[in-house]
Design a protein around this motif. Sequence first.
Motif, PDB file in Angstrom:
ATOM      1  N   LEU A   7       0.815  -1.216   0.000  1.00 23.64           N
ATOM      2  CA  LEU A   7       0.000   0.000   0.000  1.00 23.64           C
ATOM      3  C   LEU A   7       0.847   1.264   0.000  1.00 23.64           C
ATOM      4  O   LEU A   7       0.292   2.368  -0.060  1.00 23.64           O
ATOM      5  CB  LEU A   7      -0.925   0.005   1.228  1.00 23.64           C
ATOM      6  CG  LEU A   7      -1.903  -1.166   1.334  1.00 23.64           C
ATOM      7  CD1 LEU A   7      -2.762  -1.015   2.591  1.00 23.64           C
ATOM      8  CD2 LEU A   7      -2.788  -1.252   0.103  1.00 23.64           C
ATOM      9  N   GLY A   8       2.167   1.107   0.047  1.00 26.35           N
ATOM     10  CA  GLY A   8       3.050   2.270   0.074  1.00 26.35           C
ATOM     11  C   GLY A   8       2.829   3.265  -1.040  1.00 26.35           C
ATOM     12  O   GLY A   8       2.835   4.480  -0.809  1.00 26.35           O
ATOM     13  N   PRO A   9       2.634   2.815  -2.307  1.00 23.21           N
ATOM     14  CA  PRO A   9       2.428   3.793  -3.381  1.00 23.21           C
ATOM     15  C   PRO A   9       1.243   4.727  -3.167  1.00 23.21           C
ATOM     16  O   PRO A   9       1.250   5.853  -3.669  1.00 23.21           O
ATOM     17  CB  PRO A   9       2.197   2.895  -4.614  1.00 23.21           C
ATOM     18  CG  PRO A   9       2.919   1.633  -4.293  1.00 23.21           C
ATOM     19  CD  PRO A   9       2.769   1.448  -2.815  1.00 23.21           C
ATOM     20  N   LEU A  10       0.241   4.264  -2.419  1.00 27.69           N
ATOM     21  CA  LEU A  10      -0.936   5.112  -2.175  1.00 27.69           C
ATOM     22  C   LEU A  10      -0.649   6.207  -1.151  1.00 27.69           C
ATOM     23  O   LEU A  10      -1.440   7.150  -1.029  1.00 27.69           O
ATOM     24  CB  LEU A  10      -2.104   4.255  -1.688  1.00 27.69           C
ATOM     25  CG  LEU A  10      -2.552   3.132  -2.620  1.00 27.69           C
ATOM     26  CD1 LEU A  10      -3.724   2.378  -2.009  1.00 27.69           C
ATOM     27  CD2 LEU A  10      -2.929   3.676  -3.990  1.00 27.69           C
ATOM     28  N   LEU A  11       0.452   6.085  -0.421  1.00 27.48           N
ATOM     29  CA  LEU A  11       0.786   7.055   0.619  1.00 27.48           C
ATOM     30  C   LEU A  11       1.679   8.176   0.109  1.00 27.48           C
ATOM     31  O   LEU A  11       2.007   9.090   0.861  1.00 27.48           O
ATOM     32  CB  LEU A  11       1.474   6.342   1.793  1.00 27.48           C
ATOM     33  CG  LEU A  11       0.728   5.140   2.387  1.00 27.48           C
ATOM     34  CD1 LEU A  11       1.558   4.500   3.494  1.00 27.48           C
ATOM     35  CD2 LEU A  11      -0.631   5.566   2.921  1.00 27.48           C
ATOM     36  N   ILE A  12       2.092   8.079  -1.162  1.00 25.76           N
ATOM     37  CA  ILE A  12       3.004   9.064  -1.745  1.00 25.76           C
ATOM     38  C   ILE A  12       2.259   9.850  -2.812  1.00 25.76           C
ATOM     39  O   ILE A  12       1.425   9.299  -3.537  1.00 25.76           O
ATOM     40  CB  ILE A  12       4.241   8.371  -2.352  1.00 25.76           C
ATOM     41  CG1 ILE A  12       4.921   7.483  -1.309  1.00 25.76           C
ATOM     42  CG2 ILE A  12       5.223   9.379  -2.904  1.00 25.76           C
ATOM     43  CD1 ILE A  12       6.035   6.633  -1.868  1.00 25.76           C
ATOM     44  N   SER A  13       2.559  11.117  -2.930  1.00 29.50           N
ATOM     45  CA  SER A  13       1.950  11.956  -3.954  1.00 29.50           C
ATOM     46  C   SER A  13       2.197  11.361  -5.334  1.00 29.50           C
ATOM     47  O   SER A  13       3.287  10.874  -5.639  1.00 29.50           O
ATOM     48  CB  SER A  13       2.532  13.372  -3.893  1.00 29.50           C
ATOM     49  OG  SER A  13       2.171  14.121  -5.037  1.00 29.50           O
ATOM     50  N   VAL A  14       1.168  11.405  -6.183  1.00 31.12           N
ATOM     51  CA  VAL A  14       1.287  10.818  -7.508  1.00 31.12           C
ATOM     52  C   VAL A  14       2.373  11.503  -8.326  1.00 31.12           C
ATOM     53  O   VAL A  14       3.087  10.851  -9.110  1.00 31.12           O
ATOM     54  CB  VAL A  14      -0.078  10.878  -8.234  1.00 31.12           C
ATOM     55  CG1 VAL A  14      -0.538  12.315  -8.436  1.00 31.12           C
ATOM     56  CG2 VAL A  14      -0.001  10.173  -9.583  1.00 31.12           C
ATOM     57  N   VAL A  15       2.566  12.805  -8.140  1.00 36.91           N
ATOM     58  CA  VAL A  15       3.594  13.520  -8.894  1.00 36.91           C
ATOM     59  C   VAL A  15       4.982  13.090  -8.427  1.00 36.91           C
ATOM     60  O   VAL A  15       5.871  12.810  -9.245  1.00 36.91           O
ATOM     61  CB  VAL A  15       3.404  15.041  -8.750  1.00 36.91           C
ATOM     62  CG1 VAL A  15       4.532  15.787  -9.457  1.00 36.91           C
ATOM     63  CG2 VAL A  15       2.056  15.465  -9.300  1.00 36.91           C
ATOM     64  N   VAL A  16       5.182  13.033  -7.104  1.00 40.60           N
ATOM     65  CA  VAL A  16       6.479  12.616  -6.564  1.00 40.60           C
ATOM     66  C   VAL A  16       6.792  11.187  -6.978  1.00 40.60           C
ATOM     67  O   VAL A  16       7.923  10.867  -7.389  1.00 40.60           O
ATOM     68  CB  VAL A  16       6.480  12.754  -5.033  1.00 40.60           C
ATOM     69  CG1 VAL A  16       7.772  12.204  -4.442  1.00 40.60           C
ATOM     70  CG2 VAL A  16       6.285  14.207  -4.626  1.00 40.60           C
ATOM     71  N   ARG A  17       5.811  10.317  -6.895  1.00 44.51           N
ATOM     72  CA  ARG A  17       5.996   8.918  -7.261  1.00 44.51           C
ATOM     73  C   ARG A  17       6.355   8.785  -8.745  1.00 44.51           C
ATOM     74  O   ARG A  17       7.248   8.025  -9.118  1.00 44.51           O
ATOM     75  CB  ARG A  17       4.708   8.168  -6.955  1.00 44.51           C
ATOM     76  CG  ARG A  17       4.741   6.678  -7.235  1.00 44.51           C
ATOM     77  CD  ARG A  17       3.457   6.048  -6.721  1.00 44.51           C
ATOM     78  NE  ARG A  17       2.286   6.663  -7.328  1.00 44.51           N
ATOM     79  CZ  ARG A  17       1.208   7.039  -6.658  1.00 44.51           C
ATOM     80  NH1 ARG A  17       1.158   6.905  -5.348  1.00 44.51           N
ATOM     81  NH2 ARG A  17       0.169   7.565  -7.279  1.00 44.51           N
TER      82      ARG A  17
END
Length: 290
Positions: A112-122
Amino acid sequence: MASSTHQTSRGLPWLLSLPALALFLALLAIPLVLTAILSFNAFDGMRGIQQSYGFGNYLEILLDGYYREIFLRTGGMALAVTLICIVLGVPETLILAKMKPVWRGTFFVVILGPLLISVVVRTLGWSVLLGSQGVVNTVLRGLGLVDEPIRLLFSMTGVIIVLTHVFLPFMVIAVWSAMQRLDGQIEHAARSLGAGPFTTFRRIMLPQLMPGILSGAIIVFALAASAYATPAIIGGRRVKVVATTLYDEFFNSLNWPLGAAIAVLLLLANILIIVGCNRLVERRFKQVFA
């Protein structure tokens, strides 16, 4: 007296739902209706939006091969992301179910880590990884698998890789929710009666997991088809999809009616594809597993 009390109790749920209904109308329904109305406006390059109405914007999109290609490319991209998420997400969820609770919680956080990071930063992080001098190409060349860097950045392949990473948690969550309703004793009973692991999965577990797989596929497909940040950053100007074309019409060409028509067609296409696939898959699995 009893009749009035009964009517009041029947109307109470509607009364309690009024705030949520008002919020829904204000934030979703009204903007969609206004966008649909705007899509029928005529547009002039010199004078802007006209107060005349017609189907010119829709005819331009449907009859122009450029826009048809963009819609087909977007549908293929969303379908590829959905299929990859199913292939990776279902086994991943099955493995999670077999883990001990301590390890299961740790791996859930990782998934679930990707959902905790801003989509732009990711997405910017992925652009560094997928570049010609990025980590992926460096590892591939170090292992001797390729002689020259693979073009992953500014390509559809890179967009699909990043979108899969972004939306895989939604598939895992949906399948995990369906798995919580499974009765583990049924699987053990099938194995004790001589069914192998593959047969047990195909005949016992898969039919019960299908609601979760279908709901996860619907979520992933809809999000992938309407994704903007990832195709814009990873795909750049080379990979045009509906969301980036919509942005260009609104903010570069300033042709808001045409952009609104593209948005309406994207919404309708999403609804038709999702409902049609849902009914088709449910019908096929009822026939196979009946």
